[in-house]
Design a protein around this motif. Structure first.
Motif, PDB file in Angstrom:
ATOM      1  N   THR A  19       0.843  -1.196   0.000  1.00 15.99           N
ATOM      2  CA  THR A  19       0.000   0.000   0.000  1.00 15.99           C
ATOM      3  C   THR A  19       0.880   1.248   0.000  1.00 15.99           C
ATOM      4  OG1 THR A  19      -0.046   0.153   2.410  1.00 15.99           O
ATOM      5  CG2 THR A  19      -1.765  -1.203   1.347  1.00 15.99           C
ATOM      6  N   VAL A  20       0.267   2.382  -0.308  1.00 18.87           N
ATOM      7  CA  VAL A  20       0.996   3.649  -0.242  1.00 18.87           C
ATOM      8  C   VAL A  20       1.458   3.905   1.190  1.00 18.87           C
ATOM      9  CG1 VAL A  20       0.826   6.155  -0.560  1.00 18.87           C
ATOM     10  CG2 VAL A  20      -0.164   4.606  -2.268  1.00 18.87           C
ATOM     11  N   ALA A  21       0.619   3.584   2.169  1.00 23.25           N
ATOM     12  CA  ALA A  21       1.017   3.771   3.576  1.00 23.25           C
ATOM     13  C   ALA A  21       2.248   2.937   3.911  1.00 23.25           C
ATOM     14  CB  ALA A  21      -0.148   3.422   4.500  1.00 23.25           C
ATOM     15  N   GLU A  22       2.286   1.709   3.429  1.00 20.26           N
ATOM     16  CA  GLU A  22       3.448   0.849   3.643  1.00 20.26           C
ATOM     17  C   GLU A  22       4.689   1.446   2.978  1.00 20.26           C
ATOM     18  OE1 GLU A  22       4.887  -3.662   2.365  1.00 20.26           O
ATOM     19  OE2 GLU A  22       2.772  -3.115   2.192  1.00 20.26           O
ATOM     20  N   GLY A  23       4.546   1.902   1.747  1.00 18.14           N
ATOM     21  CA  GLY A  23       5.660   2.526   1.043  1.00 18.14           C
ATOM     22  C   GLY A  23       6.150   3.780   1.739  1.00 18.14           C
ATOM     23  N   ARG A  24       5.214   4.592   2.211  1.00 18.91           N
ATOM     24  CA  ARG A  24       5.580   5.824   2.925  1.00 18.91           C
ATOM     25  C   ARG A  24       6.358   5.489   4.194  1.00 18.91           C
ATOM     26  NH1 ARG A  24       0.944   8.081   2.649  1.00 18.91           N
ATOM     27  NH2 ARG A  24       0.145   7.093   4.519  1.00 18.91           N
ATOM     28  N   GLU A  25       5.932   4.445   4.901  1.00 16.49           N
ATOM     29  CA  GLU A  25       6.615   4.013   6.113  1.00 16.49           C
ATOM     30  C   GLU A  25       8.036   3.552   5.798  1.00 16.49           C
ATOM     31  OE1 GLU A  25       5.553   1.208   9.969  1.00 16.49           O
ATOM     32  OE2 GLU A  25       4.454   0.926   8.090  1.00 16.49           O
ATOM     33  N   ARG A  26       8.197   2.779   4.728  1.00 16.11           N
ATOM     34  CA  ARG A  26       9.532   2.294   4.340  1.00 16.11           C
ATOM     35  C   ARG A  26      10.420   3.461   3.896  1.00 16.11           C
ATOM     36  NH1 ARG A  26      10.410  -3.425   5.137  1.00 16.11           N
ATOM     37  NH2 ARG A  26       8.309  -4.206   5.450  1.00 16.11           N
ATOM     38  N   LEU A  27       9.849   4.392   3.146  1.00 18.91           N
ATOM     39  CA  LEU A  27      10.628   5.532   2.682  1.00 18.91           C
ATOM     40  C   LEU A  27      11.060   6.398   3.860  1.00 18.91           C
ATOM     41  CD1 LEU A  27      11.915   7.226   0.500  1.00 18.91           C
ATOM     42  CD2 LEU A  27       9.664   8.262   0.057  1.00 18.91           C
ATOM     43  N   THR A  28      10.169   6.629   4.800  1.00 13.38           N
ATOM     44  CA  THR A  28      10.522   7.405   5.999  1.00 13.38           C
ATOM     45  C   THR A  28      11.655   6.725   6.748  1.00 13.38           C
ATOM     46  OG1 THR A  28       8.291   8.300   6.180  1.00 13.38           O
ATOM     47  CG2 THR A  28       9.644   8.332   8.175  1.00 13.38           C
ATOM     48  N   GLN A  29      11.575   5.411   6.870  1.00 16.55           N
ATOM     49  CA  GLN A  29      12.646   4.676   7.539  1.00 16.55           C
ATOM     50  C   GLN A  29      13.970   4.856   6.797  1.00 16.55           C
ATOM     51  OE1 GLN A  29      12.202   0.437   7.622  1.00 16.55           O
ATOM     52  NE2 GLN A  29      14.094   0.128   8.749  1.00 16.55           N
ATOM     53  N   TYR A  30      13.941   4.749   5.484  1.00 16.74           N
ATOM     54  CA  TYR A  30      15.167   4.916   4.688  1.00 16.74           C
ATOM     55  C   TYR A  30      15.737   6.326   4.842  1.00 16.74           C
ATOM     56  CZ  TYR A  30      18.275   4.722   0.632  1.00 16.74           C
ATOM     57  OH  TYR A  30      19.360   4.768  -0.197  1.00 16.74           O
ATOM     58  N   GLN A  31      14.864   7.317   4.853  1.00 18.44           N
ATOM     59  CA  GLN A  31      15.313   8.702   5.018  1.00 18.44           C
ATOM     60  C   GLN A  31      15.951   8.923   6.387  1.00 18.44           C
ATOM     61  OE1 GLN A  31      11.527  10.551   4.263  1.00 18.44           O
ATOM     62  NE2 GLN A  31      11.991  10.914   2.100  1.00 18.44           N
ATOM     63  N   GLU A  32      15.416   8.272   7.401  1.00 19.09           N
ATOM     64  CA  GLU A  32      15.898   8.480   8.773  1.00 19.09           C
ATOM     65  C   GLU A  32      17.086   7.602   9.147  1.00 19.09           C
ATOM     66  OE1 GLU A  32      12.403   7.894  11.166  1.00 19.09           O
ATOM     67  OE2 GLU A  32      11.530   9.821  10.561  1.00 19.09           O
ATOM     68  N   LEU A  33      17.130   6.361   8.637  1.00 23.52           N
ATOM     69  CA  LEU A  33      18.152   5.405   9.065  1.00 23.52           C
ATOM     70  C   LEU A  33      19.156   5.023   7.989  1.00 23.52           C
ATOM     71  CD1 LEU A  33      15.822   2.945  11.037  1.00 23.52           C
ATOM     72  CD2 LEU A  33      17.183   4.857  11.948  1.00 23.52           C
ATOM     73  N   GLY A  34      18.871   5.393   6.744  1.00 24.24           N
ATOM     74  CA  GLY A  34      19.712   4.926   5.660  1.00 24.24           C
ATOM     75  C   GLY A  34      19.378   3.486   5.337  1.00 24.24           C
ATOM     76  N   PRO A  35      20.231   2.813   4.552  1.00 20.69           N
ATOM     77  CA  PRO A  35      19.926   1.454   4.139  1.00 20.69           C
ATOM     78  C   PRO A  35      19.941   0.461   5.300  1.00 20.69           C
ATOM     79  CG  PRO A  35      22.078   2.142   3.325  1.00 20.69           C
ATOM     80  CD  PRO A  35      21.462   3.333   3.982  1.00 20.69           C
ATOM     81  N   THR A  36      18.894  -0.332   5.354  1.00 19.45           N
ATOM     82  CA  THR A  36      18.760  -1.426   6.319  1.00 19.45           C
ATOM     83  C   THR A  36      18.136  -2.595   5.560  1.00 19.45           C
ATOM     84  OG1 THR A  36      16.514  -0.875   7.005  1.00 19.45           O
ATOM     85  CG2 THR A  36      18.312   0.230   8.203  1.00 19.45           C
ATOM     86  N   PRO A  37      18.092  -3.781   6.134  1.00 21.47           N
ATOM     87  CA  PRO A  37      17.451  -4.897   5.429  1.00 21.47           C
ATOM     88  C   PRO A  37      15.977  -4.657   5.092  1.00 21.47           C
ATOM     89  CG  PRO A  37      18.834  -5.731   7.181  1.00 21.47           C
ATOM     90  CD  PRO A  37      18.775  -4.232   7.347  1.00 21.47           C
TER      91      PRO A  37
END
Length: 154
Positions: A117-135
């Motif tokens: 979902t878009v909500a799922e994608g937004r959550e993953r993108l926010t995580q990437y923006q805040e933490l950088g690459p993770t699994p």
């Protein structure tokens, strides 16, 4: 368990969708979407009844548009993004989109058959923006194998 690769990318338009400055972008959407759908390894893409995702909200900013898709592998998505006619659209991105101040894309593994979902994608993108690459959220330059996949932290 089999996994597929999900991707999200967002962009903030330099003008409203109905502005002539955006027309050349919109004129290419159908061709690029067909190209994606016909590419090896393509599984799914976000779209509304109109056939594209420009009217699907990412957040409350009407200038931000979202693109999401699912692919069988990192290699399949890379082939479409960087070794097809899609690359011509990437080269012209600055005509239609503001320069992003932070990461505007990410990848993550999903169970085969799952539709993100878009909500799922937004959550993953926010995580990437805040933490950088993770699994659980990464990019081509620092991929993780599907076996390393983790859930987004709560």
């Amino acid at each position: 368990m089999e996994f597929h690769l999900a991707q999200i990318n967002i962009g903030r338009l330099v003008a409203p969708l109905d502005n002539p400055r955006i027309a050349s972008f919109l004129d290419q959407l159908d061709r690029v979407n067909v190209l994606a759908e016909q590419s090896p390894g393509f599984v799914w893409r976000l779209q509304s009844d109109s056939g594209n995702a420009t009217e699907i909200a990412y957040n409350d900013d009407p200038f931000v548009i979202v693109n999401m898709s699912v692919w069988e592998s990192i290699e399949a998505l890379q082939g479409f993004v960087y070794r097809s006619k899609h690359v011509d659209v990437l080269k012209d991105r600055a005509q239609w989109f503001e320069k992003p101040l932070k990461a505007h894309y990410c990848l993550w593994w999903i169970p085969a058959g799952h539709v993100p979902t878009v909500a799922e994608g937004r959550e993953r993108l926010t995580q990437y923006q805040e933490l950088g690459p993770t699994p659980s959220s990464f990019w081509f330059s620092q991929p993780f194998p599907a076996t390393a996949r983790t859930q987004v932290p709560a």
